[in-house]
Structures are given as structure tokens and as C-alpha cells.
Scaffold this active site. Structure first.
Site, PDB file in Angstrom:
ATOM      1  N   LYS A 187       0.860  -1.188   0.000  1.00 32.93           N
ATOM      2  CA  LYS A 187       0.000   0.000   0.000  1.00 32.93           C
ATOM      3  C   LYS A 187       0.888   1.227   0.000  1.00 32.93           C
ATOM      4  CE  LYS A 187      -4.224   0.090   0.561  1.00 32.93           C
ATOM      5  NZ  LYS A 187      -5.072  -0.392  -0.543  1.00 32.93           N
ATOM      6  N   THR A 228      -3.076  -5.400   0.605  1.00 36.80           N
ATOM      7  CA  THR A 228      -2.556  -4.043   0.831  1.00 36.80           C
ATOM      8  C   THR A 228      -3.497  -3.275   1.769  1.00 36.80           C
ATOM      9  OG1 THR A 228      -3.638  -3.022  -1.086  1.00 36.80           O
ATOM     10  CG2 THR A 228      -1.484  -4.031  -1.456  1.00 36.80           C
ATOM     11  N   ARG A 279     -13.694  18.139  15.281  1.00 38.15           N
ATOM     12  CA  ARG A 279     -13.020  17.559  14.122  1.00 38.15           C
ATOM     13  C   ARG A 279     -11.725  18.301  13.887  1.00 38.15           C
ATOM     14  NH1 ARG A 279     -16.112  20.120   8.718  1.00 38.15           N
ATOM     15  NH2 ARG A 279     -15.747  22.276   9.328  1.00 38.15           N
ATOM     16  N   GLN A 338     -16.542  28.072   6.205  1.00 32.12           N
ATOM     17  CA  GLN A 338     -17.071  29.337   5.705  1.00 32.12           C
ATOM     18  C   GLN A 338     -16.930  30.432   6.776  1.00 32.12           C
ATOM     19  OE1 GLN A 338     -18.366  26.320   5.188  1.00 32.12           O
ATOM     20  NE2 GLN A 338     -19.731  26.229   3.407  1.00 32.12           N
ATOM     21  N   HIS A 344      -9.862  17.278   4.241  1.00 31.49           N
ATOM     22  CA  HIS A 344     -10.597  16.425   5.168  1.00 31.49           C
ATOM     23  C   HIS A 344      -9.675  15.443   5.900  1.00 31.49           C
ATOM     24  CE1 HIS A 344     -14.237  17.956   3.392  1.00 31.49           C
ATOM     25  NE2 HIS A 344     -13.898  17.517   2.194  1.00 31.49           N
TER      26      HIS A 344
HETATM   27  O1  LIG Z   1     -16.795  23.551   7.059  1.00 29.83           O
HETATM   28  C1  LIG Z   1     -17.464  22.861   6.258  1.00 29.83           C
HETATM   29  N1  LIG Z   1     -18.262  23.468   5.350  1.00 29.83           N
HETATM   30  C2  LIG Z   1     -19.012  22.764   4.454  1.00 29.83           C
HETATM   31  O2  LIG Z   1     -19.740  23.356   3.626  1.00 29.83           O
HETATM   32  C3  LIG Z   1     -18.935  21.367   4.510  1.00 29.83           C
HETATM   33  N2  LIG Z   1     -19.523  20.375   3.787  1.00 29.83           N
HETATM   34  C4  LIG Z   1     -19.060  19.201   4.265  1.00 29.83           C
HETATM   35  O3  LIG Z   1     -19.388  18.069   3.814  1.00 29.83           O
HETATM   36  N3  LIG Z   1     -18.197  19.407   5.292  1.00 29.83           N
HETATM   37  C5  LIG Z   1     -18.095  20.755   5.451  1.00 29.83           C
HETATM   38  N4  LIG Z   1     -17.375  21.508   6.310  1.00 29.83           N
END
Ligand SMILES: O=c1[nH]c(=O)c2[nH]c(=O)[nH]c2[nH]1
Length: 286
Positions: A12, A57, A170, A213, A241
Site C-alpha cells: 500500500k 494491501t 473535528r 465558511q 478532510h
Molecule cells: O466547514 C465545512 N463546510 C461545508 O460546507 C462542509 N460540507 C461538508 O461536507 N463538510 C463541510 N465543512
């Protein structure tokens, strides 16, 4: 003439593991890219399709995550040895394990859980001069930042395709591209740049985020507040992510410690923040 199987290996490549270690409010992060390649008695897999000797893997990837949880990550040399010895010891068919690790360095911004990645960032400038208007736009790109806590995302719209679970804790990470327009074409550019960069970093670190945002708006605002020579900020923030890895199948919990750093697809959050007296500047950012 006979045809024979030559050297081969498999594994992997590029498991992106991020390990967060918490000492109260002070976090440490290790961010690795781990590539495993195994070799040995793998002839049957190639010649007849018999996979009895093939440790998937996928298993190798899981092992990287499980070891990160179980042993933590110290020096990458030690983590590599731990993994390689494990694979060689795990099955007689595996004679050799090659583990290549790249470590991305991070340094603290401010507070216990905010980091900026070493190197990579690029300073930018874009100027326009016409018969009766001039403009200067300064910027930065690939400024990679991460908060290991202090980020939530919930209360979002749902439809029949929504599977995302709300979260109140998160990792929030992004590679900032920011461009800010100056009010004038004379300025202390270096000082202005350093101040704007510092404002972006501090706003990212100090904002308890309910969405990227919201963080974007705070970052743009901070540049305008701190640097009165600027009148408009445009931000492009990919949501890098980090998915919490499910370690339950291996009998381990994962209390926000081991993450998969995914590279794509990614959310892309973009926006402009400006002062209400910003002079119109057509073409400034194009
Ligand atoms: O901060 C975020 N804004 C989003 O618009 C969004 N959409 C998502 O799936 N995760 C997140 N996280």
C-alpha cells in the site's frame, strides 16, 4: 525460450496518517505518508492467481493506522522499523519489507492546537496598470494550516443523499490561497505582507470554527482590521478532510487520535470579504 517471473513487490503506497497526541490542551501532531512494499514467495499469486501468500494491501494500510494508535509515532525511523519487522515476522512468505516514510513538519501558530505546515508557501503579487487606473493585489498561496480541535460542523441541510454525521470536534485543515487588494500603489509591501500573513494565521488559530465558511470570513476580516491599507480580501480554502479511522475491528478505540488525511475530493470554500468603502477596481483580481 521460457518466460519467467522476475523481481516483484507489492504494498500500500501513500497511507496518509495523522496522529494527534493530547497533553491537556497542548496537542502534538505527526503527519506521515507511509508506503509499504512487501516481497518474498509471491510466485503463485502471479503465475496461478493463488492469493494464499498475499497479505492484502488493505491490511497493510490498517496496520499503519493501528500501530499509530497502539504505539504512537516517534521518530519515523522507529515507526518504519516497527512496521517492517511486523510484516516480515507475520508470515513465512514475506521475506522482505520496504517501508518508506515522508514526514510533513508542522510548527505552532498560537495556542495549543493550531499548526502551520513547514515550507511550501508562496508569496504572490498581481499588478494592473492602465491609462487611468492602477492596482496592486498581494497574496499568499499554499499556506497549509491545521487545528486539531476547536472545529465543529453541524446543523447543515440534509436531503436523501446526505450521510455526513454532524460533529462537534473535528480536525480543520486547509491550504490557504488569499489575495488582498491595496487601496494605494505605494506601500511598505514587505511589512504589509508579513502583517497580513500573521493575521490570517492568528484568525485561523483563534476562531472556534462552526464551518470553514465562518473561518474564511474571520480570516478576511482580520486582514482588513489589521491592515488598513487593504480594502478587499479573496480567499480560496480547500477543506483538507481528516477522517477519524475506525479502529474498532482491531479492538481499539479512537478518541480523536488517528486520522486518515484524504487528498480528494475536497470541499472548496471560496469568498470575498471587503470594506464597504472599497474603491471599485475592475480587473484587480483577474
Ligand atoms: O466547514 C465545512 N463546510 C461545508 O460546507 C462542509 N460540507 C461538508 O461536507 N463538510 C463541510 N465543512
Amino acid at each position: 525460450m521460457a518466460i519467467v517471473l522476475g523481481p516483484n513487490r507489492y504494498g500500500k503506497a501513500e497511507t496518509r496518517v495523522v496522529r494527534v497526541t493530547r497533553d491537556g490542551g497542548t496537542h502534538r501532531i505527526k503527519d506521515l505518508n507511509v508506503s509499504v512494499a512487501l516481497s518474498g514467495a509471491m510466485d503463485e499469486a502471479h503465475l496461478t492467481g493463488d492469493n494464499a501468500a498475499v497479505l492484502p494491501t488493505d491490511t497493510q494500510k490498517n496496520t499503519v493506522f493501528a500501530f499509530a494508535r497502539k504505539h504512537g509515532i516517534g521518530a519515523i525511523e522507529d515507526f518504519g522499523l516497527l512496521l517492517a519487522r511486523h510484516f516480515v515476522g507475520s508470515r513465512p512468505a514475506i521475506a522482505h519489507a520496504r517501508v518508506e516514510i515522508r514526514e510533513y513538519g508542522w510548527r505552532r501558530i498560537t495556542g495549543g492546537h493550531s499548526f502551520v505546515r513547514d515550507g511550501g508557501e508562496v508569496r504572490t503579487a498581481l499588478v494592473h496598470c492602465g491609462a487611468d487606473a492602477e492596482s496592486v493585489v498581494s497574496g499568499i498561496t499554499d499556506l497549509v494550516v491545521l487545528n486539531s480541535t476547536g472545529s465543529e460542523f453541524h446543523g447543515f441541510a440534509r436531503d436523501e443523499y446526505t450521510t455526513l454525521e454532524p460533529t462537534d470536534d473535528r480536525i480543520l485543515a486547509t491550504a490557504v490561497t488569499a489575495r488582498w487588494r491595496h487601496r494605494s500603489t505605494t506601500g511598505a509591501w514587505d511589512e504589509s505582507y508579513a502583517g497580513a500573513r500573521d493575521g490570517l494565521l492568528r484568525a485561523f488559530a483563534e476562531t472556534h470554527s462552526l464551518s470553514l465558511q465562518q473561518t474564511l470570513y474571520q480570516m478576511g476580516r482580520r486582514v482588513l482590521d489589521d491592515r488598513p491599507e487593504t480594502c478587499e480580501v479573496r480567499l480560496s480554502l480547500p477543506n483538507k478532510h481528516h477522517f477519524l479511522v475506525d479502529l474498532e475491528p482491531f479492538g481499539m478505540d479512537n478518541d480523536n487520535e488517528v486520522y486518515l488525511a484524504a487528498d480528494r475530493p475536497y470541499g472548496l470554500i471560496e469568498g470575498t470579504v471587503l470594506t464597504d468603502d472599497a474603491p471599485a477596481a475592475p480587473a484587480a483580481f483577474d
